[in-house]
Design a protein around this motif. Sequence first.
Motif, PDB file in Angstrom:
ATOM      1  N   UNK A   1      65.515  77.616  81.170  1.00 18.26           N
ATOM      2  CA  UNK A   1      64.787  76.370  80.946  1.00 18.26           C
ATOM      3  C   UNK A   1      65.277  75.351  81.960  1.00 18.26           C
ATOM      4  N   UNK A   2      64.415  74.389  82.281  1.00 18.80           N
ATOM      5  CA  UNK A   2      64.773  73.361  83.258  1.00 18.80           C
ATOM      6  C   UNK A   2      64.092  72.062  82.884  1.00 18.80           C
ATOM      7  N   UNK A   3      64.680  70.963  83.363  1.00 21.01           N
ATOM      8  CA  UNK A   3      64.113  69.638  83.114  1.00 21.01           C
ATOM      9  C   UNK A   3      63.205  69.282  84.275  1.00 21.01           C
ATOM     10  N   UNK A   4      62.008  68.786  83.931  1.00 19.01           N
ATOM     11  CA  UNK A   4      60.987  68.512  84.954  1.00 19.01           C
ATOM     12  C   UNK A   4      60.511  67.073  84.807  1.00 19.01           C
ATOM     13  N   UNK A   5      60.430  66.349  85.921  1.00 20.84           N
ATOM     14  CA  UNK A   5      59.918  64.973  85.884  1.00 20.84           C
ATOM     15  C   UNK A   5      58.547  64.872  86.537  1.00 20.84           C
ATOM     16  N   UNK A   6      57.857  66.001  86.710  1.00 21.17           N
ATOM     17  CA  UNK A   6      56.519  65.984  87.288  1.00 21.17           C
ATOM     18  C   UNK A   6      55.561  65.246  86.354  1.00 21.17           C
ATOM     19  N   UNK A   7      54.734  64.325  86.871  1.00 23.62           N
ATOM     20  CA  UNK A   7      53.762  63.635  86.017  1.00 23.62           C
ATOM     21  C   UNK A   7      52.870  64.646  85.282  1.00 23.62           C
ATOM     22  N   UNK A   8      52.438  64.278  84.092  1.00 19.40           N
ATOM     23  CA  UNK A   8      51.746  65.227  83.212  1.00 19.40           C
ATOM     24  C   UNK A   8      50.481  65.806  83.845  1.00 19.40           C
ATOM     25  N   UNK A   9      49.642  64.977  84.425  1.00 18.49           N
ATOM     26  CA  UNK A   9      48.386  65.489  84.996  1.00 18.49           C
ATOM     27  C   UNK A   9      48.663  66.445  86.152  1.00 18.49           C
ATOM     28  N   UNK A  10      49.649  66.115  86.971  1.00 21.08           N
ATOM     29  CA  UNK A  10      50.004  66.999  88.080  1.00 21.08           C
ATOM     30  C   UNK A  10      50.574  68.315  87.543  1.00 21.08           C
ATOM     31  N   UNK A  11      51.371  68.219  86.488  1.00 24.74           N
ATOM     32  CA  UNK A  11      51.943  69.420  85.891  1.00 24.74           C
ATOM     33  C   UNK A  11      50.832  70.348  85.378  1.00 24.74           C
ATOM     34  N   UNK A  12      49.831  69.774  84.738  1.00 24.96           N
ATOM     35  CA  UNK A  12      48.730  70.595  84.223  1.00 24.96           C
ATOM     36  C   UNK A  12      47.994  71.279  85.360  1.00 24.96           C
ATOM     37  N   UNK A  13      47.783  70.555  86.445  1.00 27.58           N
ATOM     38  CA  UNK A  13      47.084  71.151  87.586  1.00 27.58           C
ATOM     39  C   UNK A  13      47.912  72.266  88.216  1.00 27.58           C
ATOM     40  N   UNK A  14      49.215  72.039  88.331  1.00 29.11           N
ATOM     41  CA  UNK A  14      50.077  73.080  88.902  1.00 29.11           C
ATOM     42  C   UNK A  14      50.108  74.328  88.022  1.00 29.11           C
ATOM     43  N   UNK A  15      50.104  74.139  86.737  1.00 22.74           N
ATOM     44  CA  UNK A  15      50.066  75.299  85.843  1.00 22.74           C
ATOM     45  C   UNK A  15      48.744  76.043  86.014  1.00 22.74           C
TER      46      UNK A  15
ATOM     47  N   UNK B   1      46.932  76.209  88.641  1.00 23.04           N
ATOM     48  CA  UNK B   1      46.872  76.862  89.957  1.00 23.04           C
ATOM     49  C   UNK B   1      48.029  77.810  90.215  1.00 23.04           C
ATOM     50  N   UNK B   2      48.982  77.891  89.283  1.00 23.94           N
ATOM     51  CA  UNK B   2      50.109  78.794  89.463  1.00 23.94           C
ATOM     52  C   UNK B   2      51.123  78.289  90.472  1.00 23.94           C
ATOM     53  N   UNK B   3      51.250  76.960  90.612  1.00 21.27           N
ATOM     54  CA  UNK B   3      52.183  76.366  91.580  1.00 21.27           C
ATOM     55  C   UNK B   3      53.476  75.997  90.863  1.00 21.27           C
ATOM     56  N   UNK B   4      54.586  76.443  91.369  1.00 22.20           N
ATOM     57  CA  UNK B   4      55.870  76.141  90.756  1.00 22.20           C
ATOM     58  C   UNK B   4      56.238  74.671  90.935  1.00 22.20           C
ATOM     59  N   UNK B   5      56.856  74.095  89.910  1.00 21.29           N
ATOM     60  CA  UNK B   5      57.307  72.716  89.998  1.00 21.29           C
ATOM     61  C   UNK B   5      58.457  72.593  90.996  1.00 21.29           C
ATOM     62  N   UNK B   6      58.551  71.440  91.605  1.00 21.91           N
ATOM     63  CA  UNK B   6      59.644  71.166  92.547  1.00 21.91           C
ATOM     64  C   UNK B   6      60.987  71.172  91.834  1.00 21.91           C
ATOM     65  N   UNK B   7      60.969  71.016  90.509  1.00 25.20           N
ATOM     66  CA  UNK B   7      62.217  70.986  89.735  1.00 25.20           C
ATOM     67  C   UNK B   7      62.619  72.365  89.216  1.00 25.20           C
TER      68      UNK B   7
ATOM     69  N   UNK C   1      61.150  72.276  80.180  1.00 20.23           N
ATOM     70  CA  UNK C   1      60.184  73.372  80.256  1.00 20.23           C
ATOM     71  C   UNK C   1      60.902  74.719  80.237  1.00 20.23           C
ATOM     72  N   UNK C   2      60.273  75.691  79.632  1.00 23.73           N
ATOM     73  CA  UNK C   2      60.789  77.045  79.681  1.00 23.73           C
ATOM     74  C   UNK C   2      60.483  77.666  81.032  1.00 23.73           C
ATOM     75  N   UNK C   3      61.402  78.452  81.555  1.00 23.75           N
ATOM     76  CA  UNK C   3      61.198  79.129  82.844  1.00 23.75           C
ATOM     77  C   UNK C   3      60.715  80.552  82.532  1.00 23.75           C
ATOM     78  N   UNK C   4      59.386  80.701  82.486  1.00 21.63           N
ATOM     79  CA  UNK C   4      58.808  81.993  82.132  1.00 21.63           C
ATOM     80  C   UNK C   4      58.190  82.640  83.368  1.00 21.63           C
ATOM     81  N   UNK C   5      56.882  82.509  83.588  1.00 24.52           N
ATOM     82  CA  UNK C   5      56.248  83.181  84.723  1.00 24.52           C
ATOM     83  C   UNK C   5      55.033  82.363  85.147  1.00 24.52           C
ATOM     84  N   UNK C   6      55.177  81.665  86.276  1.00 24.27           N
ATOM     85  CA  UNK C   6      54.100  80.810  86.754  1.00 24.27           C
ATOM     86  C   UNK C   6      52.920  81.586  87.327  1.00 24.27           C
ATOM     87  N   UNK C   7      53.048  82.891  87.479  1.00 22.48           N
ATOM     88  CA  UNK C   7      51.945  83.689  88.016  1.00 22.48           C
ATOM     89  C   UNK C   7      51.256  84.520  86.935  1.00 22.48           C
TER      90      UNK C   7
END
Length: 824
Positions: free
Chosen positions: A366-380, A382-388, A416-422
Motif C-alpha cells: 500500500x502507498x500514500x497518494x496525493x494525486x487529485x481525485x479526478x486525475x486519479x480516476x482517469x489514470x485508473x 487508462x492504466x497509468x501508474x501514479x507518480x507516488x 491506496x492498495x498496490x495491486x495491479x494497474x494493468x
Amino acid sequence: MCFKMDPTDDIKMIGKYIRLKTASRLIVASPPSHPSSNPPRHHQLSTAASTRPAGFVQVMTMEIKVLSFPADSPPLLVIAAAKLAGITIPTETSGSAPTFSFSNGSKLQGTYVLLRYIGRVGNFYGQNAYEAGEIDEWLDYTPVFSSGSEFENACTYVDKYLERRTFVVGHSLSIVDIAIWSALAGKGTGQRWDSLRKSKKYQNLVRWFNSLSAEYSDSLDEVTATYVSNRGLGKPTAAKSKEQQGVKGDVSEKGKAGSRPSFEVDLPDAEIGKVRLRFAPEPSGYLHIGHSKAALLNQYFAQRYQGQLIVRFDDTNPAKESNEFVDNLLKDIETLGIKYETVTYTSDYFPDLMEMAENLIRQGKAYVDDTPREQMQKERMDGIESKCRNNSIEENMKLWKEMIAGSERGLECCLRGKLDMQDPNKSLRDPVYYRCNPIPHHRIGSKYKVYPTYDFACPFVDAKEGITHALRSSEYHDRNAQYYRIQEDLGVRKVHIYEFSRLNMVYTLLSKRKLLWFVQNGKVDGWDDPRFPTVQGIVRRGLLVEALIQFILEQGASKNLNLMEWDKLWTINKKIIDPVCPRHTAVIEDRRVLLTLTDGPDKPFVRIIPRHKKYEGAGEKATTYTKRIWIDHADAQLISANEEITLMDWGNAIVKEISRDQDGNVTQLSGFLHLEGSVKTTKLKLTWLPETNELVNLTLVGFDYLITKKKPSDLFLYFYINFNIEAINLKWPKFSSRDTSMYGYGACILELLEEGEDFLDVLNPCTRFETAAIGDSNMRNLKRGEILQLERKGYFRCDVPFTRSSKPVVLFAIPDGRQQAVFK
C-alpha cells in the motif's frame, strides 16, 4: 393467526416470524378459541400442574395408569404425542372426555390439557418461555380445523405461515406440530386432507405434513393405522411449486441442508450449524424495500442452515451517518422480524484496520497518494501508474502519519492498495483504502481523522467476525475479485461471496441521497412518509410485513435483474388483509344526498352486527337505523325514479322522488322500504349512513408515485439485462465516461439511473390527495395502525385515530393491486 394488540406495546405476532409494531400493522381480534363455550375443566391436580411449579413436578413424578376416551373419538393428538415422546400409556374406552388416570388416583381431563402435559413431560413445549407462550396461542387456534366450514381457511392460513418454516414454533418439533398434523390426519378430516394434499393448493402445508410423516413415519403410521384406518399414512405426496421459485418441498436425509426450505440454490460449502452471516447496512438512511431483500435473504439462509446472523453497521463515512439512522435501522430490522445474535459496528475495528493498513505499507502493498481525485480516476481508467506508487516505505509512513493527524498535507492524501494497474478488472487498479475526513464520527467523536473505505474494511471485518458467507447484490460482481485480493494481502481467512439480484421497483428511487433530498426539501413528511419505499413508509401506508416477505420469497435467490411492479406486492397484501379486516361505512362529504324513507323508523333503533360477515374474530359493530339516511352523491346520480335499490345491511327500498338542482345534480331523494324484496333483483347495492350527530368526520388520503418516470426505461432495461455495453454507450454517452470495470457494469448503470440529470424534471407535482367524508360511529374506536375496509371504497389504514369531533380521523388508502383509490 391474529391477536388483539395494545397500541402502546410491541408484540410479536405469529405469522412468518414477523415482529410487528401496532402503529404500523393490522390490529384485529384474537384467534379462534376452543370450540367449547365453557373453559376447559381441570381435575384435582390440574391447577397445580398448570400454574405452580411444585405441583407440576409432583405430577411429572407420577405414573400414568391409563388413558380413557370415547370409543368413537380417540384423542389422536394426545396418543401421537405420547408415542413420539416414548411414553407408553395403556388405553381404555369410556363415555367421558379423554382422561389421564394417575397411579395415586389423581386425574387430568380434556384433550388439550393432556396434550400440554405430554408436551411438558416429553420436552415438546418449546425451548424457552416465549416459545411456550407461542405454543399456547397456537393450541387455542388449532380446534378451528375441526370446524368443517373453516377447514380450508385454516389450511390457507397455516400454509402461508409455514412458507419459511420447518416447524410451527421455533426450530424443533413441538406439540403444536403434533396437534395440527393430527387435525389433518384424523378421522373427521383425513379423507378431505388426502384430497387437498394431492393438489397444488397448499404447497407449504403439504411440504410440512410430508416432512413430519417421513421423519416420524414409524410412530405416526402406527397411530393412524390403529386409530384412523388400516392403511397408515402411505407415501407422502410431493408438492412442488410450478415455477419452483418458492420453498422446496422435498424431504431428504436428516441433517442435510435440503431438509429445510430453500431458494433455488445452496450456499457454497455451507454446513449445517456452521454458517455465520451478516446483514451490514450503512447508517446513512432508513431501511428501504431493497435492503429488506438482503436482510430477509440473510435470515432465510441463517435459519435454513441452523446458523447465526449478526447485524453490523458499516459506519465508515461520518459525513453521511448518524445515531438517528442507527436507531431507526434497528427498528426496521425488528419490524421485519430479523432475528440476530448481536449488533456490531465496523468502527469497533478501526484500531485493527489502522494496524493492518500500516502493515500493508511496511510490506510495500500500500502507498500514500496525493494525486487529485479526478486525475486519479482517469489514470485508473487508462492504466497509468501514479507518480507516488513507487515512493519509499519511509515516505509513505511519513505521509500516513500526516493523514492520521488530519494536517493540511494529510488532507491532500489517501492510502491506496498496490495491486495491479494493468488488470482488465479496473476494481483491482490500486483501489483507495483510506481517506481523510475531519468530520466527527457519530459514535466515537473526533478520535480519528482517517476512515477506511467500505471496500477495504468489509473483507477484513467479515473475516474477523467469523462470517462464512457474505451476501452481496450482483451489480457489484466485478468487485468480488478486489474483495478476495484484499483478504489475501491481509492474510485473513477467505469468506465465500454469494450474489443475489438487487430489487428494483417501478416509479421508485432507492438512492438514499435522493430520498434525503425529498426529506430535506419538504416534499415528504419524513422517512416514514407513505410515499417512500422505506420499510416505515410502506408499513405506514398499510403493507403487512408478511406480504413483503412473501413477495420477496416469490422472487427466490436468483441473480437475474428484478424490476418489479408495486401492484404485485399490493395484491399479495390484499389477500392477507381481506379475510380478517373489519368492514365500516363512509359517505363522501361533498354533495352527499339525504334519502327520506317515508315508512322508516320514527324512532332510531340499533342493531349489533358483525364487523366482518365471514370472520367472527373481527368483532361486532352497532348500526343505527333512521328515517333519513345519507348516501354518496355518485350513487344518487345513478338512481332512477321508482327504482328498487338495496341498502346494505338493511334491505330493499324503492325510490319514488328525485330532486335535482339546475345543473342536474341530485339533491334529495324520497322513497319507502321494501324489506321483503330480493337483493338478487336489484342493480344498485348502496352503502349508507344514518342521519345522526354520532357520525365521525374523516379525511381519506390517497397517494401517487413521487416520480412520473418508470425507471429504468424498457430500452435501458433490455440493454442492462443483455449487457450490450456498446449499444448503451451509443444511446447514453455519459455511460462511456464511467469507469465501468472499476465499479462493475451493473453498479455504473444503476448509478446512472439514480443520478440522471432529469431527476427534477420527472418529479410528480401532486402525490397526495385528500377527500373529506363522514363515517359510522364505530370508527371512534379505531386504533392507530388498524386496517379496515370501507365498503365499496377500498382498504385503509388508520393513521390518526379519533380524539375529538372537530378533528377528523385520518385514513390512508391501501392499494389493492388493481387501481389507485378513487373515492366516490
